[in-house]
Design a protein around this motif. Structure first.
Motif, mmCIF file in Angstrom:
data_model
loop_
_atom_site.group_PDB
_atom_site.id
_atom_site.type_symbol
_atom_site.label_atom_id
_atom_site.label_comp_id
_atom_site.label_asym_id
_atom_site.label_seq_id
_atom_site.Cartn_x
_atom_site.Cartn_y
_atom_site.Cartn_z
ATOM 1 N N LEU A 24 -4.053 -0.532 -33.133
ATOM 2 C CA LEU A 24 -5.493 -0.641 -32.943
ATOM 3 C C LEU A 24 -6.088 -1.492 -34.048
ATOM 4 O O LEU A 24 -5.809 -1.276 -35.219
ATOM 5 N N LEU A 25 -6.895 -2.450 -33.661
ATOM 6 C CA LEU A 25 -7.589 -3.304 -34.622
ATOM 7 C C LEU A 25 -8.970 -3.589 -34.052
ATOM 8 O O LEU A 25 -9.095 -4.104 -32.940
ATOM 9 N N LYS A 26 -9.982 -3.225 -34.787
ATOM 10 C CA LYS A 26 -11.352 -3.470 -34.336
ATOM 11 C C LYS A 26 -11.714 -4.923 -34.566
ATOM 12 O O LYS A 26 -11.056 -5.634 -35.318
ATOM 13 N N THR A 27 -12.795 -5.359 -33.931
ATOM 14 C CA THR A 27 -13.280 -6.703 -34.203
ATOM 15 C C THR A 27 -13.670 -6.784 -35.666
ATOM 16 O O THR A 27 -14.053 -5.795 -36.284
ATOM 17 N N GLY A 28 -13.559 -7.977 -36.204
ATOM 18 C CA GLY A 28 -13.846 -8.196 -37.615
ATOM 19 C C GLY A 28 -12.754 -9.044 -38.230
ATOM 20 O O GLY A 28 -11.796 -9.435 -37.560
ATOM 21 N N ASP A 29 -12.874 -9.315 -39.490
ATOM 22 C CA ASP A 29 -11.946 -10.179 -40.206
ATOM 23 C C ASP A 29 -10.639 -9.440 -40.461
ATOM 24 O O ASP A 29 -10.578 -8.541 -41.289
ATOM 25 N N TRP A 30 -9.572 -9.834 -39.733
ATOM 26 C CA TRP A 30 -8.307 -9.132 -39.917
ATOM 27 C C TRP A 30 -7.670 -9.445 -41.269
ATOM 28 O O TRP A 30 -6.820 -8.693 -41.736
ATOM 29 N N ALA A 31 -8.080 -10.523 -41.925
ATOM 30 C CA ALA A 31 -7.552 -10.838 -43.255
ATOM 31 C C ALA A 31 -8.007 -9.816 -44.298
ATOM 32 O O ALA A 31 -7.437 -9.738 -45.379
ATOM 33 N N MET A 32 -9.012 -9.022 -43.969
ATOM 34 C CA MET A 32 -9.485 -7.981 -44.880
ATOM 35 C C MET A 32 -8.686 -6.690 -44.699
ATOM 36 O O MET A 32 -8.797 -5.774 -45.500
ATOM 37 N N GLU A 33 -7.870 -6.619 -43.636
ATOM 38 C CA GLU A 33 -7.055 -5.436 -43.389
ATOM 39 C C GLU A 33 -5.834 -5.458 -44.293
ATOM 40 O O GLU A 33 -5.247 -6.512 -44.538
ATOM 41 N N GLU A 34 -5.435 -4.297 -44.759
ATOM 42 C CA GLU A 34 -4.254 -4.199 -45.609
ATOM 43 C C GLU A 34 -3.033 -4.716 -44.852
ATOM 44 O O GLU A 34 -2.778 -4.330 -43.719
ATOM 45 N N GLY A 35 -2.304 -5.634 -45.463
ATOM 46 C CA GLY A 35 -1.091 -6.160 -44.863
ATOM 47 C C GLY A 35 -1.281 -7.383 -44.002
ATOM 48 O O GLY A 35 -0.320 -8.015 -43.607
ATOM 49 N N LEU A 36 -2.511 -7.764 -43.674
ATOM 50 C CA LEU A 36 -2.740 -8.927 -42.817
ATOM 51 C C LEU A 36 -3.347 -10.108 -43.564
ATOM 52 O O LEU A 36 -3.602 -11.141 -42.968
ATOM 53 N N LYS A 37 -3.572 -9.960 -44.852
ATOM 54 C CA LYS A 37 -4.198 -11.019 -45.646
ATOM 55 C C LYS A 37 -3.408 -12.320 -45.565
ATOM 56 O O LYS A 37 -3.971 -13.396 -45.525
ATOM 57 N N TRP A 38 -2.067 -12.240 -45.512
ATOM 58 C CA TRP A 38 -1.209 -13.427 -45.538
ATOM 59 C C TRP A 38 -0.713 -13.820 -44.141
ATOM 60 O O TRP A 38 0.101 -14.707 -44.009
ATOM 61 N N TYR A 39 -1.223 -13.162 -43.099
ATOM 62 C CA TYR A 39 -0.724 -13.408 -41.745
ATOM 63 C C TYR A 39 -1.420 -14.606 -41.109
ATOM 64 O O TYR A 39 -2.640 -14.637 -40.990
ATOM 65 N N SER A 40 -0.621 -15.588 -40.708
ATOM 66 C CA SER A 40 -1.115 -16.711 -39.904
ATOM 67 C C SER A 40 -0.434 -16.617 -38.551
ATOM 68 O O SER A 40 0.786 -16.601 -38.467
ATOM 69 N N GLY A 41 -1.222 -16.526 -37.509
ATOM 70 C CA GLY A 41 -0.671 -16.368 -36.165
ATOM 71 C C GLY A 41 -1.751 -15.903 -35.223
ATOM 72 O O GLY A 41 -2.927 -16.226 -35.394
ATOM 73 N N GLY A 42 -1.363 -15.141 -34.228
ATOM 74 C CA GLY A 42 -2.304 -14.719 -33.202
ATOM 75 C C GLY A 42 -2.393 -13.213 -33.058
ATOM 76 O O GLY A 42 -1.500 -12.481 -33.465
ATOM 77 N N MET A 43 -3.499 -12.778 -32.464
ATOM 78 C CA MET A 43 -3.738 -11.375 -32.129
ATOM 79 C C MET A 43 -4.344 -11.319 -30.740
ATOM 80 O O MET A 43 -5.123 -12.199 -30.358
#
Length: 173
Positions: A58-77
């Motif tokens: 589950l991931l709500k709308t918003g900046d996923w780079a602010m989520e723990e563990g996703l700061k360095w993720y480049s790709g798609g959701m």
């Protein structure tokens, strides 16, 4: 512990394990151990992208780079929601609000289009129907997040995801 063996370098093994203290729903800390080959140490120990497949979550709308563990993720959701529509009107527009960076929309399994720049508005008149509708939005960010994890002079805005607000607008004559 899971071992990953690269076929092109049969001696290279990367060990991946989940940290025991992080066995919580929706969170994980992954530790990577590398048996380095001669000449492949430091930044060269991993000489290319690592493919990681995650389960659903589950991931709500918003900046996923602010989520723990996703700061360095480049790709798609992929964002998915069932939406109940009582009336469709003469024209229906899906307005995603703000997106970082590209968005492709699917309504009931059919593609409504792709947008690379704002406005992120899609005409969904011919795809939406009264009752339950499946709305999917696939968002890709840029490589800026990946560049945080490596020494490079290339940097950029790391804001990522479907920021919203998301709304369906119906127009009647």
């Amino acid at each position: 512990m899971q071992n990953i063996r690269y076929p092109e370098q049969s001696r290279r093994i990367i060990r991946v394990r989940m940290h025991p203290a992080c066995r919580q729903p929706h969170k994980a800390l992954v530790c990577i151990e590398i048996d380095e080959l001669n000449g492949y140490n430091g930044g060269a120990a991993i000489d290319g992208p690592i493919k990681q497949t995650c389960g659903t979550g589950l991931l709500k709308t918003g900046d996923w780079a602010m989520e723990e563990g996703l700061k360095w993720y480049s790709g798609g959701m992929k964002y998915r929601k069932e939406v109940h529509i009582t009336t469709t009107g003469n024209q229906c527009i899906l307005d995603l609000g703000e997106v970082a960076c590209t968005a492709t929309v699917y309504i009931n399994g059919k593609e409504a289009g792709t947008k690379l720049i704002p406005p992120y508005r899609f005409d969904i008149t011919d795809l939406i129907r009264p009752g339950e509708n499946n709305v999917e939005v696939v968002v890709y960010n840029t490589a800026a997040n990946h560049y945080l994890s490596i020494p490079t002079k290339y940097r950029g805005d790391t804001t990522s995801g479907l920021l919203g607000p998301v709304k369906i607008i119906t127009y009647n004559d």
